[in-house]
Design an enzyme around this catalytic site. Sequence first.
Site, PDB file in Angstrom:
ATOM      1  N   PHE A  73       0.817  -1.220   0.000  1.00 53.71           N
ATOM      2  CA  PHE A  73       0.000   0.000   0.000  1.00 53.71           C
ATOM      3  C   PHE A  73       0.848   1.266   0.000  1.00 53.71           C
ATOM      4  O   PHE A  73       0.360   2.331  -0.367  1.00 53.71           O
ATOM      5  CB  PHE A  73      -0.926   0.017   1.238  1.00 53.71           C
ATOM      6  CG  PHE A  73      -0.214   0.455   2.507  1.00 53.71           C
ATOM      7  CD1 PHE A  73      -0.087   1.806   2.798  1.00 53.71           C
ATOM      8  CD2 PHE A  73       0.365  -0.468   3.359  1.00 53.71           C
ATOM      9  CE1 PHE A  73       0.600   2.222   3.936  1.00 53.71           C
ATOM     10  CE2 PHE A  73       1.047  -0.062   4.494  1.00 53.71           C
ATOM     11  CZ  PHE A  73       1.168   1.284   4.789  1.00 53.71           C
ATOM     12  N   LYS A 104      -1.195  -6.947  -9.347  1.00 52.26           N
ATOM     13  CA  LYS A 104      -2.158  -7.128  -8.249  1.00 52.26           C
ATOM     14  C   LYS A 104      -1.766  -6.114  -7.172  1.00 52.26           C
ATOM     15  O   LYS A 104      -0.906  -6.365  -6.340  1.00 52.26           O
ATOM     16  CB  LYS A 104      -2.068  -8.563  -7.704  1.00 52.26           C
ATOM     17  CG  LYS A 104      -3.303  -9.075  -7.001  1.00 52.26           C
ATOM     18  CD  LYS A 104      -3.788  -8.253  -5.829  1.00 52.26           C
ATOM     19  CE  LYS A 104      -3.017  -8.424  -4.553  1.00 52.26           C
ATOM     20  NZ  LYS A 104      -3.365  -7.418  -3.525  1.00 52.26           N
ATOM     21  N   GLU A 151      -5.009  -3.642  -1.875  1.00 47.14           N
ATOM     22  CA  GLU A 151      -6.446  -3.347  -1.845  1.00 47.14           C
ATOM     23  C   GLU A 151      -6.748  -2.089  -1.036  1.00 47.14           C
ATOM     24  O   GLU A 151      -7.880  -1.617  -1.005  1.00 47.14           O
ATOM     25  CB  GLU A 151      -7.236  -4.556  -1.314  1.00 47.14           C
ATOM     26  CG  GLU A 151      -6.851  -5.075   0.064  1.00 47.14           C
ATOM     27  CD  GLU A 151      -5.678  -6.056   0.059  1.00 47.14           C
ATOM     28  OE1 GLU A 151      -4.658  -5.784  -0.609  1.00 47.14           O
ATOM     29  OE2 GLU A 151      -5.754  -7.072   0.764  1.00 47.14           O
ATOM     30  N   SER A 198       5.352  -7.023   3.235  1.00 44.63           N
ATOM     31  CA  SER A 198       5.946  -7.376   4.526  1.00 44.63           C
ATOM     32  C   SER A 198       6.721  -8.697   4.410  1.00 44.63           C
ATOM     33  O   SER A 198       6.447  -9.515   3.517  1.00 44.63           O
ATOM     34  CB  SER A 198       4.848  -7.488   5.575  1.00 44.63           C
ATOM     35  OG  SER A 198       3.915  -8.466   5.169  1.00 44.63           O
ATOM     36  N   CYS A 233       9.582   1.720   3.457  1.00 41.87           N
ATOM     37  CA  CYS A 233      10.521   0.626   3.752  1.00 41.87           C
ATOM     38  C   CYS A 233      11.936   1.162   3.911  1.00 41.87           C
ATOM     39  O   CYS A 233      12.810   0.459   4.388  1.00 41.87           O
ATOM     40  CB  CYS A 233      10.485  -0.418   2.649  1.00 41.87           C
ATOM     41  SG  CYS A 233      11.181   0.185   1.127  1.00 41.87           S
TER      42      CYS A 233
END
Length: 498
Positions: A149, A173, A176, A226, A281
């Site tokens: 995200f 993909k 969401e 993650s 990150c």
Amino acid sequence: MYELGHFIGGRKVAGTSGRTANIFNPATGEVQGTVALANEAELAAAVENAKAAQPAWAATNPQRRARVFMKFVQLLNDNMDELAEMLSREHGKTLDDAKGDVIRGLEVCEFVIGIPHLSKGEFSEGAGPNIDMYSIRQAVGIGAGITPFNFPGMIPMWMFAPAIACGNAFILKPSERDPSMPIRLAELMIEAGLPAGILNVVNGDKGAVDAILAHPDIGAVSFVGSTPIARYVYATATAHGKRAQCFGGAKNHMIIMPDADLDQAAQALIGAGYGSAGERCMAISVAVPVGEETANRLIQKLTPMVESLRIGPYNDDKADLGPLVTKEAQTRVTGLINRGVEEGATLVVDGRDFKLQGYENGYFVGGCLFDNVTPEMDIYKTEIFGPVLSVVRAKNYEEALSLPMKHEYGNGVAIYTRDGDAARDFASRVNIGMIGINVPIPVPLAYHSFGGWKASSFGDLNQHGTDSIKFWTKTKTITARWPSGIKDGAEFSIPTMK
Ligand code: NAD
């Protein structure tokens, strides 16, 4: 309220699985839309479109493929304000930061405009009698990308730009949590001249990911997210015979040597620790001052800076940072701060009770600063992914160096010093993928490669730079002999160059 489906075969399509997820406005906590969650059949339909379109795209000469990216870069620039707004509204980061998110992706699109040169093969004339040998790079076929995200513009582009430039079709993909941006990017790629079916966006959760990992026609999978999911995706994708590169979490340290310019180091820590609410990150989450005096002076400088951080919704143009992405993230981060207090760390600045008038239901957490954190504590071991900086005091350089060396993660690290010797020693010995010397967030530019070590990365090849060209292509080596006028008999032993 809006309803997002998928982008398959060059157009937006509605979801058919009957499953959806809510999209929240992180600043207000309100549901602003829904996103479809794909099932196996929807993923299979996207793959069919990709499969039909890919051979002609791979056969398109690389200069023409490059031109699509030239146009796409122009469209990104032309639509920058709209893109940043769309991204911020779902992610929560400030508009300036959202533009940075788009621009860091755009830079990889600029890099792949060099695809005619980047994908050139190798040729050896006269490798043997009348023999020439050459290696070419061919597209894997269909690639897939699964993205987090926190960079809904940049990371999808880091994946699909090199994959598509190399002649692959691509299934994206996205997360969401903030899915509008990737669909918009796919629309702009079509506007830039990309044939339908080459870039497909399939929204979803674990179900869609598992369908990607098991699909026999997908040859390569790139994942960012993650560490537990990165491990799972790597193991599952490779067990299905796919090549995979999976990038995970981080705990990035900054070592502050006694000779460092402390004002500069403190400024750097504030930006790198609290920017984007720590949801990067490459955020610095651990500061390691060397020596008690350096530590005391650093805490003194940082405290008022953390206390005066300006926190607001994305459209507050004076805000330094926005809310966290979801209610769960807010609860998780607050829980970890509580844990740090229980473990005995000193919470010098406590942002747990931060409230913003008019945005009481937003997922805000105020800036927090911990001192006297030790390596045994959970707040040191865990990636917090929030606006929380932990100070771990080190007695000397060797102790400071040993901290990132022993940590599970190995994404990025920085050292602040005026001593070139110390900086050089540090860069050479530390077991981390990306190093900053007086640079707090050392994210390599598009023409170098991005990737961590240890539990921050699984697989051999990094993102962007020349590694990405290798990842999205397979090498084929051709040995050709044109034996005009030479006649020889059958050879039964292996040919050598003796
Ligand atoms: P996440 O792991 O929760 O999700 C990443 C992707 O995996 C999403 O698309 C999600 O839908 C999917 N996913 C989630 N659970 C899954 C499951 N059980 N099975 C299969 N797929 C699943 O990560 P996130 O919260 O979106 O992103 C934050 C994390 O990403 C942080 O740990 C951060 O450090 C990391 N990150 C790493 C890098 C890097 O380059 N190393 C870059 C950005 C973010």
